[in-house]
Design a protein around this motif. Sequence first.
Motif, mmCIF file in Angstrom:
data_model
loop_
_atom_site.group_PDB
_atom_site.id
_atom_site.type_symbol
_atom_site.label_atom_id
_atom_site.label_comp_id
_atom_site.label_asym_id
_atom_site.label_seq_id
_atom_site.Cartn_x
_atom_site.Cartn_y
_atom_site.Cartn_z
ATOM 1 N N LYS A 112 -1.618 1.508 70.577
ATOM 2 C CA LYS A 112 -1.091 2.872 70.601
ATOM 3 C C LYS A 112 -0.236 3.158 69.372
ATOM 4 O O LYS A 112 -0.263 4.244 68.805
ATOM 5 C CB LYS A 112 -0.269 3.095 71.875
ATOM 6 C CG LYS A 112 0.273 4.502 72.029
ATOM 7 C CD LYS A 112 1.037 4.650 73.337
ATOM 8 C CE LYS A 112 1.592 6.057 73.487
ATOM 9 N NZ LYS A 112 2.371 6.205 74.757
ATOM 10 N N GLU A 113 0.508 2.153 68.943
ATOM 11 C CA GLU A 113 1.395 2.310 67.787
ATOM 12 C C GLU A 113 0.628 2.441 66.480
ATOM 13 O O GLU A 113 0.986 3.233 65.609
ATOM 14 C CB GLU A 113 2.336 1.114 67.712
ATOM 15 C CG GLU A 113 3.245 1.085 66.497
ATOM 16 C CD GLU A 113 3.996 -0.220 66.358
ATOM 17 O OE1 GLU A 113 4.420 -0.541 65.229
ATOM 18 O OE2 GLU A 113 4.156 -0.939 67.373
ATOM 19 N N LEU A 114 -0.462 1.668 66.331
ATOM 20 C CA LEU A 114 -1.142 1.561 65.042
ATOM 21 C C LEU A 114 -2.401 2.408 64.907
ATOM 22 O O LEU A 114 -2.866 2.636 63.790
ATOM 23 C CB LEU A 114 -1.499 0.095 64.768
ATOM 24 C CG LEU A 114 -0.336 -0.894 64.711
ATOM 25 C CD1 LEU A 114 -0.861 -2.307 64.509
ATOM 26 C CD2 LEU A 114 0.642 -0.526 63.606
ATOM 27 N N ASN A 115 -2.945 2.862 66.010
ATOM 28 C CA ASN A 115 -4.224 3.575 65.985
ATOM 29 C C ASN A 115 -4.013 5.063 65.698
ATOM 30 O O ASN A 115 -4.100 5.904 66.593
ATOM 31 C CB ASN A 115 -4.951 3.369 67.317
ATOM 32 C CG ASN A 115 -6.344 3.966 67.304
ATOM 33 O OD1 ASN A 115 -6.988 4.052 66.260
ATOM 34 N ND2 ASN A 115 -6.808 4.399 68.461
ATOM 35 N N LYS A 116 -3.740 5.379 64.440
ATOM 36 C CA LYS A 116 -3.482 6.779 64.088
ATOM 37 C C LYS A 116 -3.651 7.005 62.597
ATOM 38 O O LYS A 116 -3.512 6.081 61.781
ATOM 39 C CB LYS A 116 -2.065 7.185 64.505
ATOM 40 C CG LYS A 116 -0.965 6.383 63.828
ATOM 41 C CD LYS A 116 0.412 6.772 64.368
ATOM 42 C CE LYS A 116 1.506 5.925 63.717
ATOM 43 N NZ LYS A 116 2.848 6.266 64.252
ATOM 44 N N VAL A 117 -3.980 8.246 62.285
ATOM 45 C CA VAL A 117 -3.956 8.710 60.898
ATOM 46 C C VAL A 117 -2.522 9.131 60.620
ATOM 47 O O VAL A 117 -1.983 10.006 61.303
ATOM 48 C CB VAL A 117 -4.915 9.899 60.679
ATOM 49 C CG1 VAL A 117 -4.815 10.401 59.237
ATOM 50 C CG2 VAL A 117 -6.345 9.518 61.017
ATOM 51 N N THR A 118 -1.887 8.495 59.653
ATOM 52 C CA THR A 118 -0.494 8.840 59.374
ATOM 53 C C THR A 118 -0.410 10.095 58.512
ATOM 54 O O THR A 118 -1.192 10.268 57.577
ATOM 55 C CB THR A 118 0.237 7.700 58.660
ATOM 56 O OG1 THR A 118 -0.445 7.377 57.446
ATOM 57 C CG2 THR A 118 0.298 6.471 59.531
ATOM 58 N N GLN A 119 0.519 10.947 58.869
ATOM 59 C CA GLN A 119 0.833 12.133 58.068
ATOM 60 C C GLN A 119 2.244 11.968 57.532
ATOM 61 O O GLN A 119 3.187 11.769 58.295
ATOM 62 C CB GLN A 119 0.762 13.407 58.917
ATOM 63 C CG GLN A 119 -0.631 13.881 59.257
ATOM 64 C CD GLN A 119 -0.606 15.235 59.954
ATOM 65 O OE1 GLN A 119 0.248 15.513 60.785
ATOM 66 N NE2 GLN A 119 -1.540 16.103 59.596
ATOM 67 N N LYS A 120 2.362 12.034 56.218
ATOM 68 C CA LYS A 120 3.671 11.917 55.582
ATOM 69 C C LYS A 120 3.944 13.163 54.748
ATOM 70 O O LYS A 120 3.064 13.647 54.040
ATOM 71 C CB LYS A 120 3.743 10.664 54.704
ATOM 72 C CG LYS A 120 3.614 9.368 55.485
ATOM 73 C CD LYS A 120 3.742 8.155 54.583
ATOM 74 C CE LYS A 120 3.620 6.863 55.363
ATOM 75 N NZ LYS A 120 3.757 5.659 54.498
ATOM 76 N N VAL A 121 5.153 13.647 54.846
ATOM 77 C CA VAL A 121 5.552 14.856 54.127
ATOM 78 C C VAL A 121 6.796 14.553 53.293
ATOM 79 O O VAL A 121 7.732 13.911 53.774
ATOM 80 C CB VAL A 121 5.856 16.010 55.102
ATOM 81 C CG1 VAL A 121 6.392 17.221 54.353
ATOM 82 C CG2 VAL A 121 4.606 16.389 55.892
ATOM 83 N N SER A 122 6.782 14.982 52.037
ATOM 84 C CA SER A 122 7.965 14.884 51.177
ATOM 85 C C SER A 122 8.528 16.288 50.998
ATOM 86 O O SER A 122 7.803 17.198 50.590
ATOM 87 C CB SER A 122 7.601 14.299 49.807
ATOM 88 O OG SER A 122 7.075 13.007 49.937
ATOM 89 N N ILE A 123 9.798 16.465 51.338
ATOM 90 C CA ILE A 123 10.416 17.791 51.220
ATOM 91 C C ILE A 123 11.845 17.678 50.696
ATOM 92 O O ILE A 123 12.484 16.632 50.793
ATOM 93 C CB ILE A 123 10.440 18.554 52.563
ATOM 94 C CG1 ILE A 123 11.304 17.809 53.600
ATOM 95 C CG2 ILE A 123 9.042 18.794 53.099
ATOM 96 C CD1 ILE A 123 11.538 18.604 54.870
ATOM 97 N N SER A 124 12.320 18.785 50.148
ATOM 98 C CA SER A 124 13.725 18.925 49.757
ATOM 99 C C SER A 124 14.314 20.071 50.557
ATOM 100 O O SER A 124 13.633 21.059 50.847
ATOM 101 C CB SER A 124 13.847 19.215 48.259
ATOM 102 O OG SER A 124 13.352 18.145 47.496
ATOM 103 N N ALA A 125 15.569 19.925 50.925
ATOM 104 C CA ALA A 125 16.219 20.964 51.732
ATOM 105 C C ALA A 125 17.700 20.995 51.402
ATOM 106 O O ALA A 125 18.249 20.038 50.849
ATOM 107 C CB ALA A 125 16.017 20.689 53.222
#
Length: 320
Positions: A259-272
């Motif tokens: 469950k932990e590893l079976n995924k497409v990871t989405q990563k976002v870089s943002i400034s705020a």
Amino acid sequence: MHEIKIIQNNEGLDITKISGNINLTTSVDTLGASFDFTVARNISDPNFAVTESIKNGDIIKFQNIDTVENIFTGIIVDCTTNKFTKDIKCLDFYFYLNNNKVIKQFNALNASAAIENLLKDIGASTGDIENIATSITKIYRNNTVAEIIEDILKIVNEETGKKYHLVIEDTTFNLVLYKKIKAEVVDNVFGMPTLNESITNMKNSVLVVSNDQEETAIYAKAKDEEGIKKYGMLQEIIEVDPDKDDISKVRNIANTKLKELNKVTQKVSISAFGNDELKAGRILEIDLKDFGVKGEFLIKSCTHTFQKGKHICNMELEVS
């Protein structure tokens, strides 16, 4: 408004006015926070005499004086002296967990007692320690205290499916059950956000086996057949003690890890625009219409920059 104090001889001295280039960084991939800043230097002006007294081992506190909140407490670990400035690098008290190697043997000791024992061995102050019944029987050689604690919590997570983490308040360590803490940005995200989607860390098949090098039996397995058809098989192997005789527990280890590893990871870089509540490990809800991305993201890393009256935060986020 934020304030920097140096603690010398049990007294706090405000050095905010001669400080600049302030950066505070936290990351879920590394235990502890780092705090860097620069102090002005002028050996001919007595107003800057404190700069010459700043040394490795001194304690630094960074506070929000409007909310009376302590944001960072740590020890100076690196000083670089230039003609007109001194660059200071500080680490919080995780520094001692990361830099103390020990030899330790646990015989059927519960996880919380094992971790508290480790912290006390290096003189760390402990506060609330959650009761974790998971039994630890293992010998650790030439490992840092941080590495051992990380391994113990990994064993707990694999057996129970629960996540615990060690948090520090000022100089005191607390072992608590992980819970989502939401944070908010003060104003809209600015700059140019980026989105990365990847399967490089995906695992859609998990085998649980013995850590005995002479045994090849598979204790449990978990697979995502549809995922394997789409992406091909990507397999992880989890090693456990050979005396694991609880079938349901071993199966739970396999299912939890899948469950932990079976995924497409989405990563976002943002400034705020900055907010003291933005820290690695907390949850940020974002809506990036340009990318069709909306939901709760884990703050993987977070760097606060304080300069010329502005508080900016650069973050790396991942789907929680």
